[in-house]
Structures are given as C-alpha cells and as structure tokens.
Design a protein around this motif. Structure first.
Motif, PDB file in Angstrom:
ATOM      1  N   SER A  47       0.809  -1.214   0.000  1.00 26.74           N
ATOM      2  CA  SER A  47       0.000   0.000   0.000  1.00 26.74           C
ATOM      3  C   SER A  47       0.842   1.262   0.000  1.00 26.74           C
ATOM      4  CB  SER A  47      -0.958   0.001   1.199  1.00 26.74           C
ATOM      5  OG  SER A  47      -0.261  -0.234   2.389  1.00 26.74           O
ATOM      6  N   ARG A  48       2.149   1.133   0.108  1.00 20.79           N
ATOM      7  CA  ARG A  48       2.990   2.314  -0.059  1.00 20.79           C
ATOM      8  C   ARG A  48       2.863   2.852  -1.483  1.00 20.79           C
ATOM      9  NH1 ARG A  48       6.284  -0.750   3.369  1.00 20.79           N
ATOM     10  NH2 ARG A  48       7.278  -1.800   1.621  1.00 20.79           N
ATOM     11  N   HIS A 119      -3.543  10.863  16.015  1.00 26.11           N
ATOM     12  CA  HIS A 119      -4.337  10.338  14.910  1.00 26.11           C
ATOM     13  C   HIS A 119      -4.713   8.891  15.212  1.00 26.11           C
ATOM     14  CE1 HIS A 119      -3.388  13.833  12.398  1.00 26.11           C
ATOM     15  NE2 HIS A 119      -2.135  13.715  12.816  1.00 26.11           N
ATOM     16  N   ASP A 120      -5.559   8.318  14.366  1.00 23.47           N
ATOM     17  CA  ASP A 120      -6.011   6.939  14.519  1.00 23.47           C
ATOM     18  C   ASP A 120      -4.805   6.006  14.589  1.00 23.47           C
ATOM     19  OD1 ASP A 120      -7.106   4.304  14.047  1.00 23.47           O
ATOM     20  OD2 ASP A 120      -8.888   5.255  13.214  1.00 23.47           O
ATOM     21  N   ALA A 121      -4.774   5.164  15.612  1.00 25.26           N
ATOM     22  CA  ALA A 121      -3.655   4.236  15.779  1.00 25.26           C
ATOM     23  C   ALA A 121      -3.520   3.268  14.618  1.00 25.26           C
ATOM     24  CB  ALA A 121      -3.836   3.443  17.079  1.00 25.26           C
ATOM     25  N   THR A 165       1.126   6.003   6.500  1.00 21.36           N
ATOM     26  CA  THR A 165       0.502   6.689   7.627  1.00 21.36           C
ATOM     27  C   THR A 165      -0.382   7.853   7.187  1.00 21.36           C
ATOM     28  OG1 THR A 165       2.420   8.145   7.891  1.00 21.36           O
ATOM     29  CG2 THR A 165       2.419   6.098   9.157  1.00 21.36           C
ATOM     30  N   THR A 166      -0.233   8.295   5.951  1.00 22.89           N
ATOM     31  CA  THR A 166      -0.968   9.478   5.500  1.00 22.89           C
ATOM     32  C   THR A 166      -2.386   9.159   5.034  1.00 22.89           C
ATOM     33  OG1 THR A 166      -0.186   9.349   3.191  1.00 22.89           O
ATOM     34  CG2 THR A 166       1.199  10.537   4.772  1.00 22.89           C
ATOM     35  N   VAL A 178       0.229  14.345   7.933  1.00 24.75           N
ATOM     36  CA  VAL A 178       0.427  13.351   8.989  1.00 24.75           C
ATOM     37  C   VAL A 178       1.879  12.897   9.037  1.00 24.75           C
ATOM     38  CG1 VAL A 178      -0.184  11.037   9.800  1.00 24.75           C
ATOM     39  CG2 VAL A 178      -1.969  12.570   8.947  1.00 24.75           C
ATOM     40  N   LEU A 179       2.443  12.588   7.896  1.00 27.07           N
ATOM     41  CA  LEU A 179       3.841  12.163   7.858  1.00 27.07           C
ATOM     42  C   LEU A 179       4.773  13.323   8.197  1.00 27.07           C
ATOM     43  CD1 LEU A 179       5.810   9.894   7.427  1.00 27.07           C
ATOM     44  CD2 LEU A 179       5.755  10.350   4.965  1.00 27.07           C
TER      45      LEU A 179
END
Length: 223
Positions: A47-48, A119-121, A165-166, A178-179
């Motif tokens: 998913s990167r 943010h969401d874990a 993470t974004t 986020v990143l």
C-alpha cells in the motif's frame, strides 16, 4: 502496563482484524501476513504504492484460511478486488517465510505515543498496543524486553514511518501533513520494531513488564 489491543494482518498491506487473544511464535502472530500480493514481475506490491489495498480487509475464516473482504484469498472474487486495487496482472500467493515482513515480525506501539501522535492508531499498523504508558516512554525501550506472561518480546529499535501513515484507514483520503508531523514531532520514527524471544499466548488485559536486561532469556531467533 497491560496489553490494550491486539491486531493481526492476514494479508500484507490490507486492513487487519482486532483480536482478543492470539498465539505468538518465532515469526510473530499466528496467521499474520500469510498472503502476499505480487506484481507481474514477481515483486511484492504494498500500500505504499497502491494505497487502495488498505481499503480491503484481511481476516482469518473459521477454518484458519485468510479471507479478503470476506472472500477466500484464492478465489476469483478476491483476485478481482486485488487487481482493481493494484494492477491487472497482480497475483496472490501464500508464503510463510520471514521475507514477508518489512523489518521484523512484530510492531509494538504504546498508548502514550499514540496520544502524542494525535491520529487513529490504525495508521501505524501495530500488532500490539501497550496501555498504561506515559508519554513517549517507548522511545527508551530499544534493547529492552517486554515480558507478557510466558512470552518475551525483544525491542530492536524505533520504526521509521512511511507514506502509509498518510491514508485515513476508513476513507482512504490522504493527508500528507500526517507524515510531516511524524517527522517534525518524532524524527520520523514512531512505534517499535520487535522480535520474539519466547513465544506463547497473549490476550487483551495481560500485564506487561519492561525488563532492561534479558541476558537470562535464551533467544530462539531473530529475523
């Protein structure tokens, strides 16, 4: 400290499943990342690069076989979903080797660091969330061990975070900030790369002890 949450990801780079109890062995959680997505060239797709994989959910069925959004992983329905999320020539394979992990078999996060993250874990994709941790105490844990019942987990180092993470785990909307925040607030590193020293069984609510010297524990293997 205690085990607050347990997460397994039966299909690499997809959303996972929240558990109450799990067996843990030399290569991490039973059933974790047992199915991989391969591109036409045989390389692992994540998913990167293909963030839509995060919109598919990997679980284990009652028979222990991985499911992709409710479909058997080796079904035409699952393959079609994966190809729509990645490339037309993508394939799915089952694989048990250590190469299926980006770094080490376990990722451990703490509630204090997650609170600081803000943010969401699920953006961090941890296997274990340890509760009752003050602030950023996890940053002092590398080279120490976590004892949870008979299970002993070694902490190697902090995890460098990436573009995954974004993405919002529900909407898949991207927020690059986020990143940027992870870089600004945490030097780009958040949560802990871990390996298994002694396996066993974990369940939510189990007490967690941080041990500074694990020389008395016989290391079975590192990946």
């Amino acid at each position: 400290m205690y085990v607050k949450e347990l997460w397994r990801f039966p299909v690499k780079s997809m959303a996972g499943e929240k558990l109450h109890r799990i067996s843990i062995g030399e290569l991490g959680f039973a059933g974790d990342r047992k199915v991989l997505v391969l591109g036409p060239n045989g390389r692992i797709l994540t998913s990167r690069t293909y963030h839509k994989l995060l919109g598919l959910r990997g679980t284990l069925g009652a028979d222990g076989q991985p499911l992709i959004s409710g479909h058997p992983w080796n079904s035409e329905e699952a393959l079609q979903l994966v190809r729509e999320a990645t490339v037309p020539g993508a394939q799915l394979i089952a694989y048990d080797g250590p190469e299926r992990f980006d770094i080490l078999p376990l990722l451990v996060a703490t509630d204090g660091a997650i609170e600081a993250f803000g943010h969401d874990a699920r953006r961090l994709r941890p296997n274990i969330i340890v509760g009752g941790v003050e602030g950023l105490a996890e940053r002092t844990w590398p080279a120490k061990c976590l004892c949870i019942g008979d299970t002993v987990i070694g902490v190697q180092d902090l995890r460098g975070r990436c573009v995954m993470t974004t993405y919002d785990p529900d909407s898949l909307e991207q927020s690059p900030r986020v990143l940027k925040e992870i870089v600004q607030k945490f030097g780009g590193e958040l949560a802990l790369n871990c390996y298994v020293i002694r396996g066993g069984e974990l369940k939510v609510g189990d007490p967690v002890e941080l041990v500074a010297n694990c020389d008395h524990v016989t290391t079975t293997s590192r990946v």
